[in-house]
Design a protein around this motif. Sequence first.
Motif, PDB file in Angstrom:
ATOM      1  N   SER A 127       0.854  -1.192   0.000  1.00  0.00           N
ATOM      2  CA  SER A 127       0.000   0.000   0.000  1.00  0.00           C
ATOM      3  C   SER A 127       0.885   1.235   0.000  1.00  0.00           C
ATOM      4  CB  SER A 127      -0.909   0.018   1.241  1.00  0.00           C
ATOM      5  OG  SER A 127      -0.127   0.162   2.418  1.00  0.00           O
ATOM      6  N   LYS A 128       0.294   2.392  -0.172  1.00  0.00           N
ATOM      7  CA  LYS A 128       1.038   3.649  -0.136  1.00  0.00           C
ATOM      8  C   LYS A 128       1.700   3.818   1.230  1.00  0.00           C
ATOM      9  CE  LYS A 128       0.385   8.690  -0.633  1.00  0.00           C
ATOM     10  NZ  LYS A 128       0.750   9.083   0.749  1.00  0.00           N
ATOM     11  N   GLU A 132       5.860   3.980   1.898  1.00  0.00           N
ATOM     12  CA  GLU A 132       6.453   5.138   2.556  1.00  0.00           C
ATOM     13  C   GLU A 132       7.054   4.748   3.911  1.00  0.00           C
ATOM     14  OE1 GLU A 132       3.878   8.817   0.644  1.00  0.00           O
ATOM     15  OE2 GLU A 132       3.416   8.149   2.687  1.00  0.00           O
ATOM     16  N   GLU A 165      10.229  11.626  -3.557  1.00  0.00           N
ATOM     17  CA  GLU A 165       8.968  11.222  -4.164  1.00  0.00           C
ATOM     18  C   GLU A 165       9.185  10.541  -5.507  1.00  0.00           C
ATOM     19  OE1 GLU A 165       6.483  14.639  -4.566  1.00  0.00           O
ATOM     20  OE2 GLU A 165       5.643  14.429  -2.549  1.00  0.00           O
ATOM     21  N   GLU A 167       6.369   8.575  -8.708  1.00  0.00           N
ATOM     22  CA  GLU A 167       4.975   8.362  -9.097  1.00  0.00           C
ATOM     23  C   GLU A 167       4.655   6.876  -9.094  1.00  0.00           C
ATOM     24  OE1 GLU A 167       2.384   9.060 -13.107  1.00  0.00           O
ATOM     25  OE2 GLU A 167       3.425  10.829 -12.286  1.00  0.00           O
ATOM     26  N   LYS A 169       1.373   4.482  -9.796  1.00  0.00           N
ATOM     27  CA  LYS A 169      -0.006   4.372 -10.300  1.00  0.00           C
ATOM     28  C   LYS A 169      -0.677   5.738 -10.392  1.00  0.00           C
ATOM     29  CE  LYS A 169      -0.611  -0.294  -8.427  1.00  0.00           C
ATOM     30  NZ  LYS A 169      -1.418  -1.175  -7.531  1.00  0.00           N
ATOM     31  N   GLY A 170       0.086   6.710 -10.891  1.00  0.00           N
ATOM     32  CA  GLY A 170      -0.461   8.042 -11.121  1.00  0.00           C
ATOM     33  C   GLY A 170      -0.489   8.945  -9.906  1.00  0.00           C
ATOM     34  N   ARG A 171       0.005   8.458  -8.746  1.00  0.00           N
ATOM     35  CA  ARG A 171       0.026   9.270  -7.530  1.00  0.00           C
ATOM     36  C   ARG A 171       1.449   9.482  -7.054  1.00  0.00           C
ATOM     37  NH1 ARG A 171      -3.776   6.829  -3.036  1.00  0.00           N
ATOM     38  NH2 ARG A 171      -2.216   5.158  -3.243  1.00  0.00           N
ATOM     39  N   ARG A 172       1.685  10.634  -6.425  1.00  0.00           N
ATOM     40  CA  ARG A 172       2.994  10.935  -5.879  1.00  0.00           C
ATOM     41  C   ARG A 172       3.115  10.362  -4.470  1.00  0.00           C
ATOM     42  NH1 ARG A 172       6.475  12.065  -9.576  1.00  0.00           N
ATOM     43  NH2 ARG A 172       7.775  13.090  -7.994  1.00  0.00           N
ATOM     44  N   GLU A 173       4.216   9.620  -4.237  1.00  0.00           N
ATOM     45  CA  GLU A 173       4.460   9.026  -2.928  1.00  0.00           C
ATOM     46  C   GLU A 173       5.904   9.258  -2.516  1.00  0.00           C
ATOM     47  OE1 GLU A 173       1.476   5.164  -3.600  1.00  0.00           O
ATOM     48  OE2 GLU A 173       3.571   4.886  -3.011  1.00  0.00           O
ATOM     49  N   LYS A 174       6.148   9.349  -1.209  1.00  0.00           N
ATOM     50  CA  LYS A 174       7.505   9.466  -0.691  1.00  0.00           C
ATOM     51  C   LYS A 174       8.030   8.061  -0.394  1.00  0.00           C
ATOM     52  CE  LYS A 174       7.731  14.153   1.065  1.00  0.00           C
ATOM     53  NZ  LYS A 174       8.180  15.013   2.190  1.00  0.00           N
ATOM     54  N   ASN A 175       8.367   7.375  -1.462  1.00  0.00           N
ATOM     55  CA  ASN A 175       8.751   5.968  -1.355  1.00  0.00           C
ATOM     56  C   ASN A 175      10.177   5.711  -1.836  1.00  0.00           C
ATOM     57  OD1 ASN A 175       7.974   6.595  -4.037  1.00  0.00           O
ATOM     58  ND2 ASN A 175       7.729   4.433  -4.505  1.00  0.00           N
TER      59      ASN A 175
END
Length: 279
Positions: A127-128, A132, A165, A167, A169-175
Amino acid sequence: MFAQSMSPTLTLAHWKMRRKPEHPYVVGVLTRPTDNNISGEKETLRKTNVYKDNWFDNLAINHLSKSLQAATGLSNSKSGYESLVEAATVVSQKLSPIQQQQVINQTLDRAFPKPILSMIRTLLPSSKFTREYFAVFTTLFFAWLIGPSEGPVPIMQKISDLVRESEVKGRREKNVVYIKKCRFLEETNCVGMCTNLCKMPSQSFIKESLGMPVNMVPNFDDMSCEMIFGEDPPASSDDPALKQPCYKLCEQGRNKTRVVSSTFCMSPKLRTRKRFSAL
């Protein structure tokens, strides 16, 4: 917290006798520098940081080093990070690239208890939040491997500096964990050891044990690296890191007279071919 698995130890002799799997492997190709360039080639890469390991750092380093020595059946008398590098160097010199990756996976199995890894995998499905969380956890608890931040900055500022960050699946994440200068690559100065003893086995171990794909993207120019959680690494045939030639000043290719040998980053088969081609 630390525990060793109950799987039997495979000595170095066992690894040499094992049948070679049909998987791609990494070969670092060295070139011989000219005499007027050997001391100045990538001089900035030869400047090492000074690390002040605390008790937790030393505990983690020694545990990983002992696990690696137990997996190969070869021990050394050194301590701290020097012991870890020495154990890794022996593996790189004695085993083929594929066997190097296998022995590191066994080492990680010994170093991290499977019940804890299974619990993490169950409690933290993909998951997001999990991606993160893994990025922040790596930044905080693997600083002994990542390297220190610059200056005495607050811990939250340190996290914001090292976690970036991307992208998903179209979303920005701090991963994304950004490693400013990889300590292992800096100490070994060897592309082959980076890919065979860190990148490749770490990617497979994290995916298989935690269910989390991760793509490790080393930058061999400045020795930085990115760990992108949630992203599958490219196929071996398409991964730029696996096509990178080794440094001219590779530690494994230098002897006391500072002459570079192009055999230390090769598999035993390629070393044999090189010897025959020189005849």
